[in-house]
Design an enzyme around this catalytic site. Structure first.
Site, PDB file in Angstrom:
ATOM      1  N   ARG A 187      -1.247  -7.851 -21.393  1.00 55.23           N
ATOM      2  CA  ARG A 187      -2.026  -7.457 -22.570  1.00 55.23           C
ATOM      3  C   ARG A 187      -1.250  -6.506 -23.479  1.00 55.23           C
ATOM      4  NH1 ARG A 187      -4.413  -2.554 -22.337  1.00 55.23           N
ATOM      5  NH2 ARG A 187      -6.180  -3.037 -23.705  1.00 55.23           N
ATOM      6  N   PRO A 205       0.824  -1.213   0.000  1.00 55.78           N
ATOM      7  CA  PRO A 205       0.000   0.000   0.000  1.00 55.78           C
ATOM      8  C   PRO A 205       0.859   1.264   0.000  1.00 55.78           C
ATOM      9  CG  PRO A 205      -0.574  -1.451   1.845  1.00 55.78           C
ATOM     10  CD  PRO A 205       0.655  -2.000   1.215  1.00 55.78           C
ATOM     11  N   ASP A 260      -6.138   2.677 -25.775  1.00 58.48           N
ATOM     12  CA  ASP A 260      -6.418   2.573 -24.335  1.00 58.48           C
ATOM     13  C   ASP A 260      -6.497   3.958 -23.703  1.00 58.48           C
ATOM     14  OD1 ASP A 260      -6.458  -0.132 -24.055  1.00 58.48           O
ATOM     15  OD2 ASP A 260      -4.405  -0.323 -23.341  1.00 58.48           O
ATOM     16  N   GLU A 295       1.438  -8.353   7.634  1.00 58.18           N
ATOM     17  CA  GLU A 295       1.627  -6.910   7.539  1.00 58.18           C
ATOM     18  C   GLU A 295       2.730  -6.563   6.546  1.00 58.18           C
ATOM     19  OE1 GLU A 295      -1.377  -6.169   9.710  1.00 58.18           O
ATOM     20  OE2 GLU A 295      -0.070  -4.423   9.715  1.00 58.18           O
TER      21      GLU A 295
HETATM   22  N1  LIG Z   1      -2.438  -1.186  -3.328  1.00 63.19           N
HETATM   23  C1  LIG Z   1      -2.399  -2.094  -2.275  1.00 63.19           C
HETATM   24  C2  LIG Z   1      -1.433  -3.083  -2.048  1.00 63.19           C
HETATM   25  C3  LIG Z   1      -1.817  -3.702  -0.885  1.00 63.19           C
HETATM   26  C4  LIG Z   1      -1.090  -4.775  -0.192  1.00 63.19           C
HETATM   27  C5  LIG Z   1      -0.006  -5.409  -0.804  1.00 63.19           C
HETATM   28  C6  LIG Z   1       0.703  -6.376  -0.135  1.00 63.19           C
HETATM   29  C7  LIG Z   1       0.351  -6.708   1.175  1.00 63.19           C
HETATM   30  C8  LIG Z   1       0.897  -7.599   2.129  1.00 63.19           C
HETATM   31  C9  LIG Z   1       0.108  -7.502   3.258  1.00 63.19           C
HETATM   32  N2  LIG Z   1      -0.864  -6.592   3.035  1.00 63.19           N
HETATM   33  C10 LIG Z   1      -1.864  -6.229   4.034  1.00 63.19           C
HETATM   34  C11 LIG Z   1      -1.451  -5.030   4.818  1.00 63.19           C
HETATM   35  C12 LIG Z   1      -2.191  -4.688   5.922  1.00 63.19           C
HETATM   36  C13 LIG Z   1      -1.863  -3.536   6.677  1.00 63.19           C
HETATM   37  C14 LIG Z   1      -0.777  -2.754   6.291  1.00 63.19           C
HETATM   38  C15 LIG Z   1      -0.427  -1.495   7.064  1.00 63.19           C
HETATM   39  N3  LIG Z   1       0.350  -1.857   8.246  1.00 63.19           N
HETATM   40  C16 LIG Z   1       0.568  -0.658   9.078  1.00 63.19           C
HETATM   41  C17 LIG Z   1       1.842  -0.940   9.850  1.00 63.19           C
HETATM   42  C18 LIG Z   1       2.609  -1.976   9.059  1.00 63.19           C
HETATM   43  C19 LIG Z   1       1.711  -2.351   7.903  1.00 63.19           C
HETATM   44  C20 LIG Z   1      -0.040  -3.098   5.189  1.00 63.19           C
HETATM   45  C21 LIG Z   1      -0.363  -4.252   4.453  1.00 63.19           C
HETATM   46  C22 LIG Z   1      -0.750  -6.078   1.781  1.00 63.19           C
HETATM   47  C23 LIG Z   1      -1.480  -5.121   1.103  1.00 63.19           C
HETATM   48  N4  LIG Z   1      -2.937  -3.129  -0.428  1.00 63.19           N
HETATM   49  N5  LIG Z   1      -3.278  -2.154  -1.293  1.00 63.19           N
END
Ligand SMILES: Nc1cc(-c2ccc3ccn(Cc4ccc(CN5CCCC5)cc4)c3c2)n[nH]1
Length: 256
Positions: free
Chosen positions: A167, A98, A182, A125
């Site tokens: 694609r 994220p 696109d 996480e």
């Molecule tokens: N564009 C987009 C990509 C993702 C994504 C990609 C990979 C993973 C692997 C685990 N998670 C879940 C997840 C849950 C909570 C946090 C936030 N925490 C706060 C403190 C440490 C981290 C991060 C991550 C992913 C999420 N989500 N959205």
């Protein structure tokens, strides 16, 4: 293009066997290889996670197991175990997160030029940050986000990116022109949302297809489509218009 995906849920990628991506694999355009991360976890429970240093919610994925898995996947080619794709010694390592840079059509086009991609979708996480540090330079690690929302893991993001990149590869889409049209495609449609599409019948439940599209007048049709794209973009994504190169707008566009 060779694509390696390391995940604790390799079954998540079954959708890559169907439709366009499935055909691209059958035709050898895409060589997708799935790897179960737990195969490199040697304890009896095949543990891949542990509690976060500094406290906080959830668990973090252990660095050792990722390191062994990545070395095995990348090393197999580098060690001469098999022909690396088009002489690529090392893949581009893409880490969904994220907190990454936005994955856009421009990034998809960048990835489509790579002979070999390695995706490392995490769960919990995320992955211990030292893994990205360890491979950062050699594998040109790229941490990317597919949008400003939090998924439960990276697998869905990898599905999105493999489809967006796949694609674009020559031979995958029947009609190559459709890539050029696109949304966000470089050139005339850059930063514009594509307009509405129609097919037979010409009238359906009282809704008529816009006359211009039945006229056979290709110049006017192209004009109408561009106007629709500009109108829609102004309505739904005005911030994209701000990015438009003013020189790409002709005098007709400007009066809209
Ligand atoms: N564009 C987009 C990509 C993702 C994504 C990609 C990979 C993973 C692997 C685990 N998670 C879940 C997840 C849950 C909570 C946090 C936030 N925490 C706060 C403190 C440490 C981290 C991060 C991550 C992913 C999420 N989500 N959205």
């Amino acid at each position: 293009m060779r694509v390696d995906i390391i995940s604790i849920f390799p079954e998540y990628f079954a959708p890559l066997d169907v439709s366009l991506m499935g055909k691209a694999r059958e035709r050898g355009i895409l060589d997708i290889r799935l790897h179960q991360l737990r195969d490199w976890a040697h304890d009896v429970h095949r543990t891949v996670d542990d509690t976060p240093y500094g406290g906080g919610p959830g668990m973090v994925m252990k660095p050792e197991i990722w390191g062994e898995a990545i070395d095995a996947v990348v090393g197999a080619a580098a060690a001469g175990g098999e022909a690396a794709p088009e002489g690529a010694v090392a893949p581009r390592m893409i880490v969904p997160t994220p907190s990454g840079r936005p994955f856009t059509q421009e990034v998809a086009l960048e990835y489509a030029k790579e002979p070999w991609l390695l995706f490392t979708p995490a769960r919990y996480e995320g992955i211990d940050s030292r893994v990205m540090a360890e491979y950062g330079f050699r594998l040109r690690v790229d941490e990317v986000s597919i949008g400003d929302y939090v998924l439960a893991g990276g697998e869905a993001a990898v599905l999105v990116m493999v489809e967006a990149v796949g694609r674009l590869l020559p031979g995958v889409l029947g009609n190559a022109a459709s890539v050029a049209d696109d949304s966000f495609a470089p050139g005339t449609m850059e930063n514009l949302l594509e307009g509405p599409v129609y097919t037979k019948p010409p009238t359906w439940r009282g809704h008529d297809v816009p006359e211009i599209l039945l006229s056979g007048h290709h110049g006017k049709i192209a004009r109408w489509r561009r106007d629709e794209a500009l109108r829609r973009t102004a309505e739904k994504r005005p911030e994209l218009l701000a990015r438009l190169d003013p020189d790409s707008l002709d005098k007709h566009d400007r009066q809209l």
